[in-house]
Design a protein around this motif. Structure first.
Motif: not given
Length: 223
Positions: A25, A89, A93, A137, A140-141, A144, A156-157, A160
């Motif tokens: 990632f 997403r 999201e 990144r 956005h994490t 969540e 979402i994972e 991603r």
């Protein structure tokens, strides 16, 4: 019952799987790169069976692909696949942003959101694409996490998108950075203001803009 490896012990399959996923990632392992079982076994100080098990998990999750004649490779994405993931997403999201805005955040949580936004603003001002991608990144994490809904985070994972490290014309990439961070600022403001409708709409617009960017990428990116 032992729940973690003792100090100095070889890493578990779960630890290796998580480490490889992080490398995928982050872009450290690029799409199309072949993973060498023996090299990774030596790197992590484990038997090849443990590496094969990590491969099996990551193939099952869709992060790696296995070919009979080519071994195990980091998955490459077609434009259509990225757009399909982007549409999913967009829904997930935007829900996470709504949930985050509905919660009464602690001051530490609010500070964390402000801090990552500040770092993205600084990266935008410096035109630092690599730092911006990393902080994007993280942002956005964090949302969540603030949403505090394990089901949403899990879904979402699954969609991603890893950092693809695309070689784009600089002006094209910098314009995308500017538009992306403008979207972040709207989302950040709405979450901190406790405005769920605005946060949801802002995140939906932000992800949709990213999908439009993917649709406009040159064909050779996906060869």
């Amino acid at each position: 019952m032992q729940t973690a490896d003792p100090p100095g012990a070889a890493p578990s399959t779960e630890v290796i799987t998580a480490a490889l996923k992080t490398r995928i990632f982050s872009g450290a392992l690029r799409p199309g790169v072949r993973l060498i079982e023996t090299e990774l076994a030596e790197e992590y100080g484990v038997g090849r069976g443990r590496i094969r098990e990590a491969f099996r998990i990551l193939v099952g999750e869709g992060h790696l692909v296995s070919h009979a004649n080519r071994g195990v490779l980091v998955r490459r994405y077609s434009r259509a696949e990225l757009l399909d993931m982007g549409r999913a997403r967009e829904v997930l999201e935007s829900l996470a942003a709504r949930l985050a805005a509905e919660r009464t955040l602690t001051e530490d949580q609010r500070d964390a959101l402000r801090a990552v936004q500040d770092r993205m603003d600084a990266a935008e001002a410096a035109q630092d694409l690599e730092t911006y991608s990393r902080e994007n990144r993280t942002y956005h994490t964090l949302i969540e996490t603030l949403a505090d809904n394990a089901h949403v985070a899990d879904l979402i994972e699954r969609v991603r998108v890893p950092y693809l490290g695309l070689r784009l014309p600089q002006l094209f990439a910098l314009e995308q950075l500017r538009q992306s961070n403008e979207g972040h600022r709207f989302v950040t403001y709405a979450i901190l203001a406790g405005a769920p409708d605005v946060a949801e709409a802002a995140m939906r617009s932000h992800i949709r803009s990213g999908n439009a960017h993917t649709a406009a990428l040159p064909d050779e990116i996906f060869d």
